[in-house]
Design an enzyme around this catalytic site. Structure first.
Site, PDB file in Angstrom:
ATOM      1  N   ASP A   1      -3.097  30.987   3.120  1.00  0.00           N
ATOM      2  CA  ASP A   1      -3.000  32.482   4.339  1.00  0.00           C
ATOM      3  C   ASP A   1      -2.080  33.467   3.777  1.00  0.00           C
ATOM      4  O   ASP A   1      -2.090  34.751   4.891  1.00  0.00           O
ATOM      5  CB  ASP A   1      -2.542  31.547   5.835  1.00  0.00           C
ATOM      6  CG  ASP A   1      -1.224  30.429   5.282  1.00  0.00           C
ATOM      7  OD1 ASP A   1      -0.795  30.977   4.280  1.00  0.00           O
ATOM      8  OD2 ASP A   1       0.435  30.403   7.287  1.00  0.00           O
TER       9      ASP A   1
ATOM     10  N   ARG B   1      -9.072  29.098  13.677  1.00  0.00           N
ATOM     11  CA  ARG B   1     -10.039  29.853  14.100  1.00  0.00           C
ATOM     12  C   ARG B   1     -11.461  30.001  12.928  1.00  0.00           C
ATOM     13  O   ARG B   1     -11.173  29.964  12.055  1.00  0.00           O
ATOM     14  CB  ARG B   1      -9.118  31.392  14.128  1.00  0.00           C
ATOM     15  CG  ARG B   1      -7.840  31.253  15.037  1.00  0.00           C
ATOM     16  CD  ARG B   1      -7.047  32.827  15.080  1.00  0.00           C
ATOM     17  NE  ARG B   1      -7.989  33.755  13.916  1.00  0.00           N
ATOM     18  CZ  ARG B   1      -7.812  34.592  14.675  1.00  0.00           C
ATOM     19  NH1 ARG B   1      -7.585  35.356  15.781  1.00  0.00           N
ATOM     20  NH2 ARG B   1      -7.879  35.720  13.428  1.00  0.00           N
TER      21      ARG B   1
ATOM     22  N   SER C   1      -4.495  26.434   4.732  1.00  0.00           N
ATOM     23  CA  SER C   1      -2.329  26.853   4.718  1.00  0.00           C
ATOM     24  C   SER C   1      -1.837  26.118   4.421  1.00  0.00           C
ATOM     25  O   SER C   1      -0.943  25.400   5.259  1.00  0.00           O
ATOM     26  CB  SER C   1      -1.846  27.102   6.089  1.00  0.00           C
ATOM     27  OG  SER C   1      -2.749  29.159   6.208  1.00  0.00           O
TER      28      SER C   1
HETATM   29 MG    MG Z   1      -1.789  31.077  10.695  1.00  0.00          MG
END
Ligand code: MG
Ligand code: ADP
Length: 462
Positions: free
Chosen positions: A200, A78, A147
């Site tokens: 994250d 994102r 992440s």
């Molecule tokens: Mg995620």
């Protein structure tokens, strides 16, 4: 015909091997706390990497201005921008775009992946409206949520230790992922500076703290699983740098790599691990997270099909395809409340090409989902309980302290039997009184905003 005797035998065996009585969960929690200590004592001292995040200050609410974030960590990434308006304005405006990562890029070359990401980011910047204008002469700043396990060298740099969750791109390992992203942005002609590189979990912790001052822990239950929490810097023996003014340091546990002989592991888990991209690693993650739960169910069903003709004399071909039964499918079947389990029947037909199942068979499938999901949820609860023990938040204090766990991830968010089981189990472990002081708060997509907040509080223009 079906040999139900054999089916029952396999089911009973699975049930027994997956059992997680409370006494065992307490041992798992203690083992988690022990590994946390060991990982903080020295690099390589534990399966838990207990990585320093270099985040020693969490957002205060004073953050101001326009900031970007990029969240890469699973099947989607994102890009987002936020307009922060300080204590009064808060997150005044927020826009984002989600892009799915073509599977071949997860196994290709480093430049290809980062070029793809930087190109999407550049396109997103093109759509920037007037309200998000950056003051003349200033560079756009970005918080990069990445992440995967990273050995951080500072807040804005860090080298990739290894890929997880189905990514395997050899030439990135050992590289500084901020440099990789920055070079790709330059190739796109995009003038943007990465001011914070965060996991994250760390982003979720930051975003959670911005919303609620009592957030001390963040947990992700999505494609993978991980946790971060606020540690006292003087309780980190392996940290030889200056003690931060705040006295705190956020630790990215990388708890997905937790491993213990106390974990309830079946032959299905062993085979899954053996055939995975990262055998021997991320064992806890492989028992708990969204990437794997459906696959475990598939493996149990395949065995039943092979050994007791559960789906007829011929083993359904599709049932032999790894990862074909995804956790959202499993969750849909598990939540089927229709009297004849219509959703289970449809999923079997659509995903596995298995037609006309008996109600008895569908019920069996739901009970397998139940065993696998609840084992995962209960083990996740034990992990959280272990962190609370490490923090001394597993007992009542006076004055009563509230402890909030910021939670993010599609598994927790969408699989309600899983999340309810996790909450109930954590309450059982804590006991009624303490359970009243601990809250799990869904921090929906807090990691992206959290990264933008950290980019803001570490802006080069402050
Ligand atoms: Mg995620
Ligand atoms: P990521 O972990 O990749 O950053 P998310 O937090 O959105 O992304 O989590 C996505 C994961 O959540 C999926 O891979 C899937 O395993 C799980 N998931 C998504 N929807 C559901 C659902 N309805 N039921 C169960 N699990 C789900």
């Amino acid at each position: 015909g079906t040999k139900w005797g054999k089916v029952r035998e396999i089911l009973t065996e699975v049930e027994k091997k997956c059992a997680t009585p409370v006494a065992r969960l307490r041992q798992v929690a203690d083992a988690m706390a022990v590994e946390m200590h060991a990982g903080l004592a020295s690099d390589g001292g534990s399966k838990l990497k207990m990585l320093l995040s270099y985040v020693d200050n969490l957002p205060t609410g004073d953050e101001n201005g326009v900031f970007y974030a990029l969240d890469l960590g699973g099947t989607n990434f994102r890009v987002l921008r936020v307009l922060l308006g300080g204590k009064e304005g808060r997150v005044a405006k927020q826009e984002y775009e989600e892009v799915s990562i073509p599977p071949h890029l997860m196994l290709g070359g480093s430049n290809e992946l980062f070029d793809f990401i930087a190109a999407a980011l550049a396109r997103f910047v093109e759509t920037e409206g007037d309200e998000f204008r950056i003051p003349e002469g200033r560079q756009r700043e970005l918080g990069f949520t990445f992440s995967f396990p990273v050995k951080q060298l500072s807040l804005a740099s860090g080298t990739l230790i290894k890929w997880t969750k189905g990514f395997c791109i050899e030439d990135t390992v050992g590289q500084d992922v901020v440099v990789e992203l920055t070079k790709a942005m330059e190739r796109q002609g995009l003038n943007m500076r990465v001011t914070a590189l965060v996991n994250d979990t760390v982003g979720t912790l930051a975003g959670g703290r911005y919303e609620d001052n009592d957030v001390l822990v963040a947990v992700i239950l999505g494609t993978g699983t991980n946790a971060a929490y606020v540690e006292r810097a003087n309780a980190i023996p392996k940290w030889h740098g200056l003690l931060p003014k705040s006295g705190d340091m956020v630790i990215n546990m990388e708890w997905g790599n937790f491993k213990s002989s106390l974990l309830p592991i079946t032959e299905y888990d062993e085979a899954l691990d053996f055939e995975s991209l990262n055998p021997g690693e991320q064992i806890y993650e492989k028992l708990i997270s969204g990437m794997y739960l459906g696959e475990i169910v598939r493996r149990i069903l395949l065995r039943m099909a092979q050994e007791s003709s559960l789906f007829g004399e011929v083993v359904p071909q599709k049932l032999e395809i790894p990862f074909i039964l995804r956790t959202p499918h499993m969750s849909a079947m598990h939540h089927d409340s229709s009297p004849d389990l219509k959703i289970v029947a449809n999923k079997l037909k659509d995903i596995l090409g298995i037609h006309s199942t008996s109600l008895k068979t569908r019920r069996l499938i739901v009970s397998i989902c139940d065993i696998v999901a609840k084992r995962g949820a209960r083990l996740a609860a034990a992990g959280i309980y272990g962190i609370l023990k490490k923090l001394g938040r597993d007992t009542l204090s006076s004055p009563k302290q509230r402890t909030v766990v910021a939670m993010d991830g599609g598994l927790y968010e969408h699989y309600s039997i899983f999340s309810e089981c996790l909450n109930n189990t954590l309450n059982d472990l804590l006991g009624e009184e303490v359970a009243g002081t601990v809250v799990i708060k869904l921090a929906n997509d807090g990691s992206g905003v959290g990264a933008a907040l950290l980019a803001a509080s570490h802006s080069q223009y402050l």
